[in-house]
Design an enzyme around this catalytic site. Structure first.
Site, PDB file in Angstrom:
ATOM      1  N   TRP A 263     -12.666  -3.142  -7.480  1.00  0.00           N
ATOM      2  CA  TRP A 263     -11.672  -1.855  -8.087  1.00  0.00           C
ATOM      3  C   TRP A 263     -11.742  -1.723  -9.307  1.00  0.00           C
ATOM      4  CZ3 TRP A 263     -12.041   0.494  -3.723  1.00  0.00           C
ATOM      5  CH2 TRP A 263     -12.017  -0.107  -2.287  1.00  0.00           C
TER       6      TRP A 263
ATOM      7  N   ASP B 149      -3.222  -0.891 -12.263  1.00  0.00           N
ATOM      8  CA  ASP B 149      -3.402  -0.529 -10.810  1.00  0.00           C
ATOM      9  C   ASP B 149      -2.725  -1.515 -10.235  1.00  0.00           C
ATOM     10  OD1 ASP B 149      -4.170  -0.588  -8.124  1.00  0.00           O
ATOM     11  OD2 ASP B 149      -6.186  -0.129  -8.573  1.00  0.00           O
TER      12      ASP B 149
ATOM     13  N   LYS C  41      -0.835  -1.911   0.843  1.00  0.00           N
ATOM     14  CA  LYS C  41      -0.797  -3.444   0.573  1.00  0.00           C
ATOM     15  C   LYS C  41       0.391  -3.925   0.809  1.00  0.00           C
ATOM     16  CE  LYS C  41      -5.144  -3.140  -0.460  1.00  0.00           C
ATOM     17  NZ  LYS C  41      -6.158  -3.624   0.092  1.00  0.00           N
TER      18      LYS C  41
END
Length: 357
Positions: free
Chosen positions: A100, A167, A191
């Site tokens: 990511w 992030d 999440k």
């Protein structure tokens, strides 16, 4: 069949009371006689829910007045582009700690000069790079605090001489955060703070407006700050569930209280991985995530991987198969995962060990 123990990496396990409240809201939202799926986002009842959710974010993370909380569509992958659009003027640096982080860097490269200031790709992202110097001539430093695929995590708010962007998709609300150290914190909700379908952004308002490029209206954070996240129709149902999740978290004692539980769960599972001769952890011990616990069969036992996965399903263990890019196992133990869930996985690992002795 008994309780199912869910360790999915995302969408995450949600608290039962959140699911129950959402089920009721599907039939009747706040006594309006209208489903939350059909409620207008311009009604006073919905505007009150948006404001409650925003206030809970600020309360739970002690967000200073310099920052605003946004609810956006597109997920964290869209935020990769938001970041570069709003902050990249000359050049930016990214800490490359996984897939990511690498994807975020790719989006920035499409708009200007961006590079990896340090990377752990040489060991399949199994550790967090350390000792790198942060130059002062960059527009920002971007970090991914928790790497879901590889099970590594940055669990401190680093001191940074330039705007720091993070992030925090998969570890937000799992530990106290000094929000004042960040120009921007963003992530997908699915999440730890809700279902898929909405992303959050915690933006230092003074950090915006520094780039000379044209920013498309929809990709300008200032648009969404000015319109209180309702420039276009917001993802109503995901925000509703997020609000219920944050209410649950507050009822649990808040972020500091849940952090103690998260640490306890992680220690319980890592202790079993380190003790059990059939399994071995894959992340550097000092960088182990308390959200995503990654492990594989120990050398000599690799052929047992599929058998253990099948065995775990008979014990109502769901979602521990590792990401397709790394294999093995991954137990995602986000906030709503309980100590009892983790103990069930530990018991399963011990039972399997005894079968193979």
């Amino acid at each position: 069949m008994g309780k199912v123990h869910v360790f999915n990496a995302g969408p995450c396990l949600l608290p039962q009371q959140v699911i129950d409240n959402a089920a009721e809201a599907l039939k009747d939202f706040k006594g309006t006689g209208v489903s939350v799926l059909s409620i207008s986002h311009r009604t006073k009842e919905w505007e009150a829910t948006m404001e409650e959710c925003r206030s809970l974010w600020k309360e739970l993370l002690n967000i200073p007045d310099t920052h605003e909380v946004l609810f956006l569509g597109g997920g964290a992958s869209m935020e990769f582009l938001y970041v570069a659009m709003n902050y990249l003027e000359k050049k930016a640096a990214y800490l490359e700690t996984g897939v990511w982080a690498k994807k975020a860097l790719k989006e920035a490269k499409g708009l200007g000069e961006a590079y990896a200031i340090a990377s752990s790709a040489d060991r399949n992202y199994s550790y967090i790079p350390k000792g790198f110097e942060i130059p002062t001539d960059i527009d920002y430093l971007h970090i991914t605090t928790n790497n879901t695929i590889y099970g590594t995590e940055i669990r401190e708010d680093i001191d940074c001489p330039v705007p720091l962007i993070a992030d925090m998709s998969s570890d937000i609300m799992s530990r106290p955060v000094d929000v004042s150290k960040y120009a921007l914190i963003y992530g997908g909700a699915q999440k730890n703070v809700g279902p898929a379908g909405v992303a959050f952004a915690i933006v230092n308002k003074e950090s915006l407006g520094k780039v000379s490029r044209y920013i498309p209206t929809m990709l300008d954070y200032r648009t969404h700050i000015d319109k209180l996240s309702m420039f276009n129709t917001p993802p109503v149902f995901p925000i509703y569930v997020m609000n219920e999740t944050l209410k649950w978290l507050k009822g649990m004692g808040g972020v500091e209280a849940i952090h103690k539980i998260d640490v306890k769960k992680a220690e319980l599972l890592y202790s079993e991985i380190d003790r059990n001769p059939l399994f071995v952890g894959t992340a550097a011990v000092e960088d182990r995530s308390i959200m995503n616990v990654c492990f594989v069969m120990a050398p000599g036992y690799e052929a047992l991987q599929d058998e253990f996965l099948a065995f775990s399903k008979t014990r109502n263990i769901v979602g521990i198969k590792g990401h397709r890019s790394v294999g093995g196992f991954r137990a995602s133990i986000y906030n709503a995962c309980t100590v009892e869930d983790v103990q069930a996985l530990v018991d399963c690992m011990q039972e399997f060990e005894n079968l193979k002795k």
